[in-house]
Enzyme design. Structure first.
Site, PDB file in Angstrom:
ATOM      1  N   LYS A   1       0.841  -1.191   0.000  1.00 14.63           N
ATOM      2  CA  LYS A   1       0.000   0.000   0.000  1.00 14.63           C
ATOM      3  C   LYS A   1       0.883   1.250   0.000  1.00 14.63           C
ATOM      4  CE  LYS A   1      -4.412  -1.338   2.004  1.00 14.63           C
ATOM      5  NZ  LYS A   1      -5.390  -1.084   3.079  1.00 14.63           N
TER       6      LYS A   1
ATOM      7  N   GLU B   1     -19.357  -8.535   8.738  1.00  8.50           N
ATOM      8  CA  GLU B   1     -20.412  -7.896   9.515  1.00  8.50           C
ATOM      9  C   GLU B   1     -21.384  -8.896  10.123  1.00  8.50           C
ATOM     10  OE1 GLU B   1     -18.828  -5.039   6.484  1.00  8.50           O
ATOM     11  OE2 GLU B   1     -19.596  -7.098   6.397  1.00  8.50           O
TER      12      GLU B   1
ATOM     13  N   ARG C   1     -25.423  -5.438   5.876  1.00 10.49           N
ATOM     14  CA  ARG C   1     -24.902  -6.762   5.527  1.00 10.49           C
ATOM     15  C   ARG C   1     -25.112  -7.789   6.640  1.00 10.49           C
ATOM     16  NH1 ARG C   1     -20.610  -6.142   1.473  1.00 10.49           N
ATOM     17  NH2 ARG C   1     -19.287  -7.602   2.566  1.00 10.49           N
TER      18      ARG C   1
END
Length: 630
Positions: free
Chosen positions: A293, A379, A407
């Site tokens: 990243k 979730e 979700r």
């Protein structure tokens, strides 16, 4: 001064640096380049991403990390005929630039500008709209099976990050794909580890071997050894042992995938031949690439979290961390309350589905590490995990974004509410969120929560009310949600002493005549401003459920027009609850429902978006005058 990892001069971010990139208006032009030109293209593309995001804001670290992978995918595969599905989608800026949207990047995430995520209506190269995680493999598998059903020859690629692989949906899709014999390539973009030069060279060799002659030889060997079953079984065991020594392949191969990698995701000389080999293989393939990243921009490499979704900044200087803001954000208010409450009650535990920073939980995770639980991007699991803790006498607080809780909806009902468990949901990003747009706007939470029995739903109008509502909800012995917006509040002083609010009771904030405005949550401020020119009564309703039906009845009996205002979709929202209450009371009254319309609100400046749908003071005033005039 910070530069692009020594690749670019520190004093220039100008168009002269993009001579090669300016010639690429679609992937067909990219595929005309010589291999040696791709390295220069990667340098220019990375610089352009940094240059753009520094001016518009948006996701940076993840996009800097996928530059070479994006180039390689469009170079090898015949897009858009071949499909690329990007998981989450916050890693697609290079993809957008290479697919004809270079000039449009100047209005990234702005009103009437392009989205920060893939969107089918925006480009034929965006094969599937994504912004929430872990959907790519399911969607790509559907596309691959559709192509097979229709007799079309095309490759389908799903690019999924290691974080998104933590969700059950990704594994459900892999489990399904392994038995369907689909021509599907799943690329795991792993940015949690690095490859040293020696290991990178070894993996480059292994990747080429496993994607080319190794696969051919393995297939031939299996056909030969089928005639001698004991030898076939022995060969399988030897193969698994040998591969297990050098690559973590076993898990993915158990799902029916041919595992390839890991390889360096920033090495075009490894990516392109490996992808070329894989493009000729049949059946489900799994390529493991390792990226970093923030690659190429040292500040983002060193601090990818800060540079994950920055606002505008000077690339040469980097992001300057601001001094303490005059007004704390709602996320910060929640985080401070969480620490205070944890010190007061040892039963408190806090859970997040991989949103520690966004939800304001960094300090809590540091001060109470044994009571902090990151459930990863899962979730459904996070909700039921909280339910299990509540069963054993703990007091779970689940910090989650409004659109992410969608979700875990079945778990809300089946695992928490039916059992009436005391789980508190700190519901961040309620209402319009800005740059992330329609996939992240919390426009449906009042509707999907207020219909669940046993649930209490609150919406604070200011910072202090948020703190007191969190305390109120925590004291309940039943499920509750406190829903608050993104960003800062109105500047209300915060009382450190915590007190419980009376359940289901609103308050009158302004006395007026004829018109009564019932404001929910963040809409109290514009409602009060509008009321000044209308001489209207204003009620801060506070509770969506249980609704203050006594206050509704009193206002209906003493005013000619009731107006409900909410930063939520009108259909099924708090205004609907008011109409239901009036119907149950047998009261006929003219009611004006103001809120978000029956369409998705796009990205852009939140204040401008709210004004565009009439939810600022002028818009509220205008709507009420129109209603009065008939």
């Amino acid at each position: 001064m910070a530069t692009l990892a020594g690749e670019l001069p520190a004093d220039g971010y100008n168009s002269a640096m993009y001579e090669l990139l300016k010639t690429i208006n679609d992937p067909a032009a990219l595929r005309q380049l010589d291999h040696r030109q791709l390295h220069q293209l990667a340098i220019e593309l990375r610089a352009f991403v940094l240059d753009t995001v520094s001016k518009t804001g948006g996701h940076l670290s993840s996009n800097l990390g996928t530059v070479e992978l994006t180039i390689a995918l469009h170079y090898v595969f015949n897009t858009p005929e071949d499909r690329i599905v990007w998981d989450v989608g916050h890693q697609t800026y290079a993809h957008k630039i290479l697919t004809g949207r270079r000039e449009q990047m100047a209005r990234l995430r702005m009103i009437d500008g392009i989205s920060g995520f893939p969107r089918r209506s925006e480009s034929k190269y965006d094969a599937f709209g994504t912004a929430h995680s872990s959907t790519s493999i399911s969607a790509a598998l559907g596309m691959a099976m559709a192509a097979k059903r229709k007799g079309e020859q095309r490759r389908v690629v799903a690019v999924i990050g290691d974080g998104a692989m933590s969700a059950g949906m990704a594994f459900e899709a892999m489990n399904n794909a392994g038995v369907m014999d689909a021509d599907l390539l799943v690329i795991l973009n792993d940015n949690e580890m690095s490859i040293s030069p020696a290991v990178g060279a070894l993996n480059r060799y292994l990747a080429r071997l496993m994607s080319g002659p190794y696969v051919t030889a393995r297939g031939a060997g299996k056909r030969l050894l089928k005639t001698v079953p004991p030898l076939l079984d022995l060969a399988k065991r030897v193969e698994e042992l040998a591969k297990g020594l050098v690559v973590p392949s076993t898990l993915f191969e158990e799902f029916g995938f041919n595992y390839i990698g890991p390889i360096d995701g920033h090495d075009l000389d490894s990516l392109i031949p490996t992808l070329t080999n894989i493009s000729g293989l049949k059946g489900p393939q799994f390529l493991h690439v390792v990226t970093k990243k923030g690659q190429g921009y040292k500040l983002a490499e060193e601090d990818p979290i800060t540079y994950h979704g920055p606002g505008k900044f000077d690339p040469a200087e980097g992001i300057r961390k601001p001094a303490s803001a005059a007004k704390p954000s709602y996320s910060q208010i929640f985080g401070d309350w969480l620490c205070d409450m944890a010190r007061a009650d040892e039963r408190l535990v806090a859970i997040t589905p991989a949103m520690r920073e966004g939800s304001g939980m960094v300090r809590f995770s540091e001060e109470f590490p044994d009571r902090y639980f990151d459930a990863a991007i899962a979730e459904q699991h996070a909700v039921t995990f909280a339910a299990g803790m509540a069963c054993e006498g703990l007091k779970p607080v689940v910090a989650i974004y409004s659109t992410f809780l969608q979700r875990g909806y079945d778990q809300l009902i089946h695992d928490v509410a039916i059992q009436n468990l005391p789980v508190l949901f700190a519901l961040d990003r309620g209402g319009v969120v800005g740059g992330d747009g329609q996939t992240h706007n919390g426009a449906f939470d009042y509707a999907y929560l207020r219909t669940i029995p046993n649930f209490t739903v609150m919406a604070p109008a200011d910072e202090n009310e948020c703190r007191q509502m969190l305390y109120t909800a925590y004291q309940l012995n039943s499920p509750a949600a406190v829903r608050y917006p993104r960003g800062v509040g109105v500047g209300k002083a915060i009382e450190q002493e915590m007190r419980a609010l009376p359940i289901g009771k609103g308050e009158i904030r302004r006395e007026g005549k004829k018109i009564a405005i019932l404001a929910f949550g963040s809409m109290l401020k514009p409602a009060l401003e509008a009321a000044e020119n209308l001489d209207a009564t204003v009620a801060n309703m506070r509770f969506i459920k249980p609704l203050d039906t006594y206050l509704v009845k009193r206002l209906a009996q003493t005013h000619e027009l009731l107006v409900t205002v909410e930063e939520h979709q009108v259909m099924g929202g708090a205004g609907s609850a008011v109409c239901e209450a009036l119907a149950a009371l047998g009261i006929e009254k003219k009611v004006l429902l103001l809120g978000l319309p029956d369409r998705y609100i796009d990205h852009g400046d939140p204040a401008k978006l709210l004004a565009g749908v009439g939810l600022d003071a002028l818009g509220i005033q205008h709507s009420i005058r129109n209603a009065i005039s008939g």
